[in-house]
Design a protein around this motif. Structure first.
Motif, PDB file in Angstrom:
ATOM      1  N   TRP A  17       1.071  -1.034  -0.147  1.00 26.41           N
ATOM      2  CA  TRP A  17       0.001  -0.168   0.022  1.00 26.41           C
ATOM      3  C   TRP A  17       0.877   1.315   0.079  1.00 26.41           C
ATOM      4  O   TRP A  17       1.673   1.388   1.200  1.00 26.41           O
ATOM      5  CB  TRP A  17      -0.827  -0.024   1.144  1.00 26.41           C
ATOM      6  N   ALA A  19       0.020   4.084   0.930  1.00 25.87           N
ATOM      7  CA  ALA A  19      -0.201   4.790   1.968  1.00 25.87           C
ATOM      8  C   ALA A  19       0.673   4.404   3.025  1.00 25.87           C
ATOM      9  O   ALA A  19       1.243   5.129   4.058  1.00 25.87           O
ATOM     10  CB  ALA A  19      -1.697   4.689   2.442  1.00 25.87           C
ATOM     11  N   ARG A 161     -16.151  -2.556  -2.805  1.00 30.77           N
ATOM     12  CA  ARG A 161     -16.226  -1.238  -2.064  1.00 30.77           C
ATOM     13  C   ARG A 161     -15.565  -1.431  -0.589  1.00 30.77           C
ATOM     14  O   ARG A 161     -14.993  -0.711   0.012  1.00 30.77           O
ATOM     15  CB  ARG A 161     -17.490  -0.639  -2.227  1.00 30.77           C
ATOM     16  N   GLU A 164     -11.804  -1.537  -0.265  1.00 27.92           N
ATOM     17  CA  GLU A 164     -11.257  -0.179  -0.456  1.00 27.92           C
ATOM     18  C   GLU A 164     -11.483   0.479   0.904  1.00 27.92           C
ATOM     19  O   GLU A 164     -10.579   1.215   1.435  1.00 27.92           O
ATOM     20  CB  GLU A 164     -11.773   0.390  -1.589  1.00 27.92           C
ATOM     21  N   GLN A 165     -12.564   0.308   1.372  1.00 20.76           N
ATOM     22  CA  GLN A 165     -13.019   1.289   2.824  1.00 20.76           C
ATOM     23  C   GLN A 165     -12.091   0.569   3.778  1.00 20.76           C
ATOM     24  O   GLN A 165     -11.556   1.390   4.685  1.00 20.76           O
ATOM     25  CB  GLN A 165     -14.457   0.787   3.108  1.00 20.76           C
ATOM     26  N   ARG A 166     -11.922  -0.626   3.752  1.00 20.71           N
ATOM     27  CA  ARG A 166     -10.904  -1.285   4.803  1.00 20.71           C
ATOM     28  C   ARG A 166      -9.658  -0.770   4.749  1.00 20.71           C
ATOM     29  O   ARG A 166      -8.882  -0.400   5.625  1.00 20.71           O
ATOM     30  CB  ARG A 166     -10.886  -2.777   5.088  1.00 20.71           C
ATOM     31  N   ARG A 167      -8.952  -0.714   3.490  1.00 27.92           N
ATOM     32  CA  ARG A 167      -7.734  -0.321   2.988  1.00 27.92           C
ATOM     33  C   ARG A 167      -7.581   1.129   3.452  1.00 27.92           C
ATOM     34  O   ARG A 167      -6.376   1.693   3.920  1.00 27.92           O
ATOM     35  CB  ARG A 167      -7.528  -0.535   1.523  1.00 27.92           C
ATOM     36  N   THR A 168      -8.520   2.014   3.212  1.00 24.47           N
ATOM     37  CA  THR A 168      -8.473   3.551   3.486  1.00 24.47           C
ATOM     38  C   THR A 168      -8.400   3.714   5.076  1.00 24.47           C
ATOM     39  O   THR A 168      -7.674   4.458   5.387  1.00 24.47           O
ATOM     40  CB  THR A 168      -9.563   4.322   2.948  1.00 24.47           C
ATOM     41  N   GLU A 169      -9.222   2.873   5.848  1.00 25.98           N
ATOM     42  CA  GLU A 169      -9.171   3.086   7.055  1.00 25.98           C
ATOM     43  C   GLU A 169      -7.961   2.638   7.716  1.00 25.98           C
ATOM     44  O   GLU A 169      -7.604   3.263   8.623  1.00 25.98           O
ATOM     45  CB  GLU A 169     -10.423   2.417   7.870  1.00 25.98           C
ATOM     46  N   ALA A 171      -5.011   2.585   6.124  1.00 25.00           N
ATOM     47  CA  ALA A 171      -3.913   3.921   5.970  1.00 25.00           C
ATOM     48  C   ALA A 171      -4.018   5.002   6.935  1.00 25.00           C
ATOM     49  O   ALA A 171      -3.016   5.266   7.483  1.00 25.00           O
ATOM     50  CB  ALA A 171      -4.183   4.100   4.707  1.00 25.00           C
ATOM     51  N   GLY A 172      -5.438   5.169   7.378  1.00 25.21           N
ATOM     52  CA  GLY A 172      -5.314   6.496   8.062  1.00 25.21           C
ATOM     53  C   GLY A 172      -5.030   6.051   9.711  1.00 25.21           C
ATOM     54  O   GLY A 172      -4.454   6.814  10.423  1.00 25.21           O
TER      55      GLY A 172
END
Length: 347
Positions: A17, A19, A161, A164-169, A171-172
């Motif tokens: 990733w 991120a 979807r 992608e949400q799990r990956r975004t969370e 990374a944050g």
């Protein structure tokens, strides 16, 4: 979380990733900056010698170290929480990726079958067919397959979807984890610097001054808690009994038992032994129950000291508390009025 570790796949060379790479790079830069900035953070005892006795200056340094320790404990607790959340999100992402791959493969198989079966115009296929009735049956089957494919497409899109949400969370969360780790390092360096300064000042004390401090640091020698009012509840009584068992254990900053303690580590551990969870820091423990007047304190109550709630003890009865005082001392009993009381809390 550990039951799902087997779902993870090792990253392929050159992948991962972006991120995460960015976060780790930023965290490393933050740590490097903090390391250089903390080089000059240690108090200058030479300047402090202009006022007060060396013993008083040691006490001030211990007080400052205690405040920094409380901040360290809070940051350590947040790091632990964030690290667990990252692991959970990574496990969920691994399972989500496996589901997306499975659905993608199923859709690929259906698409290939439709291409092979539907490449010829249906009208022409019917005319050329040697078995029109059989062709009509196959056409009806293809219609049903199309409906199923549309459902799988919707499932695939939903799974994609969610992934992608799990990956975004994740990374944050990794970014917040890097920030909290840098804060943890900063507080750790602050505590260590103040303790080093206090040790150097202690080394300058005369034998008489050192002996006086040693007598004071032993506090009130008791094998049992002082008598007085009964505890407010069974759990408070059990917590006090646990704190009693810790009397004589060494102070250890950032420690919450079972062999060494800082002030809030002792009270958290004691209530944990009684089956009750309270927060890790003395500041958070100030909000861990109902406030009562000092005149109504009962054994097992938490006594919060100073306006900034940087120290906590447990009321033991008869005007005494049990607490982990400072580096170099042991868990002991002291008068409840040993420093300004800001709150009495009944968990």
């Amino acid at each position: 979380m550990s039951s799902h570790r087997s779902h993870r796949r090792p990253p392929r060379p050159g992948t991962g990733w972006p991120a995460r790479v960015t976060v780790l790079t930023a965290a490393a830069s933050a740590v490097a900056a903090l390391t250089s900035s903390m080089a000059a953070a240690e108090p200058d005892e030479g300047k402090a010698t202009s006022s007060g006795t060396a013993g008083a200056r040691v006490d001030r340094l211990y007080e400052q170290a205690e405040r920094a320790t409380d901040k360290y404990n809070g940051a350590a607790e947040r790091v632990t929480t964030l690290r667990k959340r990252v692991e959970q999100l990574q496990d969920e992402a691994a399972r989500g990726q496996a589901k997306v791959n499975r659905l993608r493969n199923a859709l690929g198989s259906l698409a290939g079958a439709q291409y092979r079966s539907g490449a010829v115009d249906p009208t022409v296929a019917l005319i050329l067919s040697s078995d029109p009735d059989g062709y009509l049956d196959r056409a009806a089957t293809l219609d049903r397959v199309g409906d199923r494919q549309r459902g799988q497409l919707r499932e695939f899109e939903s799974a994609r979807r969610a992934l992608e949400q799990r990956r975004t969370e994740a990374a944050g969360t990794l970014e917040r984890l890097g920030t909290q780790r840098a804060e943890l390092l900063r507080h750790k360096k602050s505590v260590q610097a103040k303790l080093r300064s206090a040790r150097r000042l202690l080394d300058r004390l005369t034998p008489d001054e050192r002996a006086e401090r040693d007598r004071a640091s032993r506090g009130v020698p008791r094998d049992e808690a002082p008598g007085g009012a009964e505890a407010s509840s069974g759990r408070a009584s059990s917590a006090l009994a646990a704190a009693q068992r810790a009397v004589g254990s060494p102070y250890g900053w950032g420690q919450a038992g079972p062999s060494s303690f800082d002030c809030s580590g002792l009270t958290q551990w004691a209530y944990g032994q009684a089956g009750t969870s309270i927060p890790r820091t003395s500041q958070a423990q100030r909000s861990a129950g109902r406030h009562v007047p000092l005149s109504q304190a009962r054994p097992g109550d938490l006594v919060i000291y100073r306006a900034d709630a940087s120290h906590v003890a447990m009321y033991a009865g008869n005007g005494q508390v049990v607490h982990a005082p400072q580096p170099g001392a042991q868990v002991r009993y002291d008068p409840v009025g040993m420093m300004p009381v800001s709150a009495v809390v009944r968990p």
